[in-house]
Design a protein around this motif. Structure first.
Motif, short mmCIF file in Angstrom:
data_model
loop_
_atom_site.label_atom_id
_atom_site.label_comp_id
_atom_site.label_asym_id
_atom_site.label_seq_id
_atom_site.Cartn_x
_atom_site.Cartn_y
_atom_site.Cartn_z
N LYS A 90 0.82 -1.22 0.00
CA LYS A 90 0.00 0.00 0.00
C LYS A 90 0.85 1.26 0.00
CE LYS A 90 -4.01 -2.04 2.32
NZ LYS A 90 -4.82 -2.05 3.56
N THR A 91 1.99 1.21 0.68
CA THR A 91 2.78 2.44 0.86
C THR A 91 4.01 2.52 -0.01
OG1 THR A 91 4.02 1.39 2.68
CG2 THR A 91 2.02 2.63 3.26
N GLY A 92 4.40 1.41 -0.64
CA GLY A 92 5.65 1.39 -1.39
C GLY A 92 5.49 1.68 -2.87
N ASN A 93 6.62 1.67 -3.57
CA ASN A 93 6.65 1.87 -5.01
C ASN A 93 6.11 0.63 -5.72
OD1 ASN A 93 8.20 1.44 -7.73
ND2 ASN A 93 8.25 3.65 -7.36
N ALA A 94 5.06 0.80 -6.52
CA ALA A 94 4.35 -0.35 -7.09
C ALA A 94 5.23 -1.19 -8.00
CB ALA A 94 3.11 0.14 -7.85
N LYS A 95 5.95 -0.54 -8.92
CA LYS A 95 6.77 -1.30 -9.88
C LYS A 95 7.86 -2.08 -9.19
CE LYS A 95 6.08 1.45 -14.06
NZ LYS A 95 6.73 2.26 -15.12
N GLU A 96 8.50 -1.44 -8.21
CA GLU A 96 9.60 -2.09 -7.50
C GLU A 96 9.11 -3.30 -6.71
OE1 GLU A 96 12.19 -0.78 -3.74
OE2 GLU A 96 12.58 0.46 -5.52
N LEU A 97 8.00 -3.11 -5.99
CA LEU A 97 7.46 -4.21 -5.19
C LEU A 97 6.90 -5.33 -6.05
CD1 LEU A 97 5.78 -2.25 -2.28
CD2 LEU A 97 7.70 -3.84 -2.11
N LEU A 98 6.35 -4.97 -7.21
CA LEU A 98 5.85 -5.99 -8.12
C LEU A 98 6.96 -6.95 -8.53
CD1 LEU A 98 3.61 -7.16 -9.92
CD2 LEU A 98 4.28 -5.51 -11.67
N LEU A 99 8.11 -6.40 -8.88
CA LEU A 99 9.25 -7.24 -9.27
C LEU A 99 9.73 -8.09 -8.10
CD1 LEU A 99 11.27 -4.69 -11.43
CD2 LEU A 99 9.88 -6.59 -12.23
N ALA A 100 9.73 -7.50 -6.91
CA ALA A 100 10.16 -8.25 -5.72
C ALA A 100 9.23 -9.43 -5.45
CB ALA A 100 10.22 -7.32 -4.51
N LEU A 101 7.93 -9.21 -5.57
CA LEU A 101 6.95 -10.27 -5.31
C LEU A 101 6.99 -11.35 -6.40
CD1 LEU A 101 3.89 -8.14 -4.13
CD2 LEU A 101 5.49 -9.43 -2.72
N LEU A 102 7.11 -10.93 -7.65
CA LEU A 102 7.16 -11.90 -8.75
C LEU A 102 8.40 -12.78 -8.65
CD1 LEU A 102 5.94 -9.77 -11.79
CD2 LEU A 102 4.69 -11.56 -10.57
N GLU A 103 9.49 -12.19 -8.16
CA GLU A 103 10.72 -12.96 -7.99
C GLU A 103 10.52 -14.11 -7.02
OE1 GLU A 103 14.32 -11.43 -5.75
OE2 GLU A 103 14.95 -11.07 -7.83
#
Length: 626
Positions: A90-103
């Motif tokens: 909710k509070t973080g950078n969407a693109k960056e966190l998306l890559l972290a989660l997909l990894e």
């Protein structure tokens, strides 16, 4: 001087922030290491972690602990990790966190972790701007890879209502659990480009629509086609739907939101497959000019090499769901004739018949049943048999009749067999029966076909002006096929009895129904040939078979069997060319006695035929003399 001091203060401030961030990250790792739920929530939720520089590492560490083991043993800790991860999303950078989660999602052995990450991935994608096509594509590809890794469920070969027990199978439960998670994930992305959403510009949303269609249709190939998807509203209105049915209904609901015309979806997909085959073939021919044989680009049941292609089994399952289960039928045009729909869908029927799994074969049988239900008898001509799919379908239907382990499916195939043949005109039926008699080695199928020929002849003879297709030379040729004993007097009459008995019944019928004075069928013109080529060898084979089985029975009863105690008798029994399992010694005597009864029946029929024929021949000679 003042500027230098300000720069120094900034450096110290940055260093201080970096150290603080490093210290916070260390404390979070320590909390995770010791499963400290309270400490973890304090550091992230209560103190409202806001340092974006460590969000990636924190998210990575949190996802490492969202495992099935932690879910079972440390439920509170697992939930705390999930809450903290949701806060970061909710509070973080969407693109960056998306890559972290997909990894972290790219794992194929932990469904709990995979499902736990879906909500976070969904939320990050929804936070992205409207042009999220590429991010969504990468996310779906990664998430769908987990579904593709699911093993095919075991085929338990259950009958009828027993299929409801599949819901208790752990493999099926895993599949439906994963699919429900995936469908919940894609729902908002389907709804935002839905045809029912008047605000949607379908041209601008075209790429997202096509992408979602591809992944949803892929579910029909694997794993939905392997599950029991049948549900009859009238028969089961008071029964709860299984999870497999719920999954497929939701999948079709989403496809209905995206596809205005399912028939166009199918034809476009087939065209893409053909173009890919052609392109690949040209490429191979260019690289290997000296090679004569070029393998097919797409194996029907293998994964398509081109990820952009919809697998053929998906289209076959889609046709089944549309035409048999009625799901999404409102998006299927009603302008096509029954004949055209049959011809078009035969490729899918054949595809479903290719598999060994009973639930897939049953889908093929039910699809064929629906397709031929609207066909008027004698619709197809001899010229239609030039389409190889018609003969292939018949051969596959025969294979299901013989080999399918599920009695219910075999029975449905048997019932459909005669209906399928009746779709053709009489000349075409003659060709079909000749093909069966000439190529099929299963005596039961041949025997059943002989019975159908007999019924057709009976119908013909009741006409004022009988059709001639099943009479004369055609009848002679068919009788010649079915009255052959391949090994002469040494033939195994027990194995071929299902063919021999109907053949004798047909001959007896012809003698009684068509007296020699009439000879409408032309049967009496070659009766003498039957005596020499069929009755004679059959009589010898009967004598040999009876003697052999009587001797075996006598030796067995006297304890002088040709095999040691506890072993089986020297009786070869097979079904469809496959040897039957060994039976207990206590049942062996029943098998031999049953065989002797069969031989007695054949003997009785043969004697009766000869008696009836001789009486007519004598009467005929007497009339000639007078």
């Amino acid at each position: 001087m003042a500027e230098s001091e300000e720069m120094a203060d900034n450096v110290l401030s940055i260093d201080g922030q970096a150290k603080a961030a490093e210290e916070t990250l260390h404390l979070i790792k320590e909390s995770l290491k010791f499963y400290d739920s309270k400490g973890l929530k304090t550091l992230i939720l209560e103190e409202k972690l806001s340092d974006q520089s460590i969000y990636w590492e924190v998210a990575t560490e949190l996802t490492k602990h969202l495992t099935a083991e932690n879910f079972e043993k440390y439920t509170v800790f697992f939930e705390s990790c999930q809450r903290c991860l949701n806060y970061l999303v909710k509070t973080g950078n969407a693109k960056e966190l998306l890559l972290a989660l997909l990894e972290q999602t790219d794992t194929f052995n932990d469904d709990v972790k995979w499902k736990a990450l879906l909500d976070g991935i969904q939320q990050t994608l929804l936070k992205l701007p409207s042009k999220r096509y590429h991010s969504l594509d990468i996310a779906l590809s990664t998430i769908h890879a987990h579904i593709k890794s699911l093993p095919e469920p075991t085929d338990h070969e259950l009958e009828g209502e027993e299929n409801k027990l599949l819901e208790l199978d752990s493999e099926v439960q895993r599949i439906t659990d994963v699919l429900l998670g995936f469908l919940a994930f894609v729902e908002p992305f389907v709804l935002e480009v839905s045809m029912n959403n008047s605000a949607v510009d379908r041209q601008k949303s075209k790429h997202q629509i096509v992408m979602l269609q591809k992944y949803l249709l892929s579910l029909l190939n694997h794993p939905l086609v392997f599950l029991d998807l049948a549900f009859c509203e009238k028969q089961q209105e008071r029964k709860a739907k299984g999870y497999a049915r719920m999954c497929v209904e939701k999948t079709m609901k989403f496809l209905c939101e995206l596809c205005p015309n399912f028939f166009k979806t199918i034809t476009d997909s087939l065209e893409d497959i053909e173009l890919s085959k052609l392109s690949a073939k040209r490429s191979v021919e260019k690289k290997e000019e000296d090679e004569k044989e070029v393998s097919d680009f797409v194996d029907n049941w293998a994964e398509c090499k081109d990820e952009g292609l919809i697998p053929l089994p998906s289209l076959a399952c889609l046709s089944y769901l549309l035409l048999v289960e009625g799901l999404g039928l409102e998006h299927f045009p009603v302008v096509y004739t029954h004949k055209y729909l049959l011809e078009f869908n035969l490729q899918f029927v054949l595809l479903l018949f290719q598999k060994q799994e009973s639930l897939i074969v049953s889908k093929g049988v039910r699809l064929l049943e629906v397709l031929i239900r609207g066909i008027t008898p004698a619709t197809f001509t001899v010229e239609d048999l030039d389409n190889p799919n018609y003969t292939k379908t018949l051969n596959c239907l025969i294979n299901v009749m013989i080999r399918c382990p599920v009695k219910e499916v075999r029975g449905a195939a048997v019932q459909m067999f005669s209906t399928y043949i009746q779709m053709f005109t009489l000349p075409a039926r003659v060709q079909i029966y000749e093909m069966i008699f000439n190529t099929c080695r299963h005596s039961g199928v041949v025997g059943y076909s002989i019975q159908l020929v007999k019924d057709q002849i009976d119908t013909t003879l009741k006409q004022e002006n009988p059709d001639t297709e099943f009479l004369g030379l055609n009848l002679k040729r068919m009788l010649k096929f079915v009255s052959q004993l391949e090994e002469g007097a040494e033939s195994d009459l027990l194995e071929s009895s299902d063919r021999v008995i109907p053949t004798l019944n047909l001959i007896r019928y012809l003698i009684l129904r068509d007296p020699i004075a009439c000879n409408v069928t032309g049967f009496w013109s070659y009766y003498e040939d039957l005596e020499k080529e069929f009755f004679g060898p059959l009589r010898l084979a009967l004598d040999f078979s009876k003697s052999h089985y009587k001797l075996e029975l006598q030796n067995f009863k006297e304890g002088k069997a040709s095999v040691e105690k506890g072993m089986e008798l020297g009786v070869n029994i097979s079904v469809a060319g496959m040897p039957m399992p060994k039976v207990p010694r206590s049942q062996q005597i029943q098998i031999v006695e049953s065989a002797l009864n069969t031989f007695d029946l054949i003997d009785s029929l043969l004697s009766r035929i000869i008696e009836l024929a001789d009486s007519q021949l004598k009467a005929s000679k007497t009339e000639i003399k007078v």
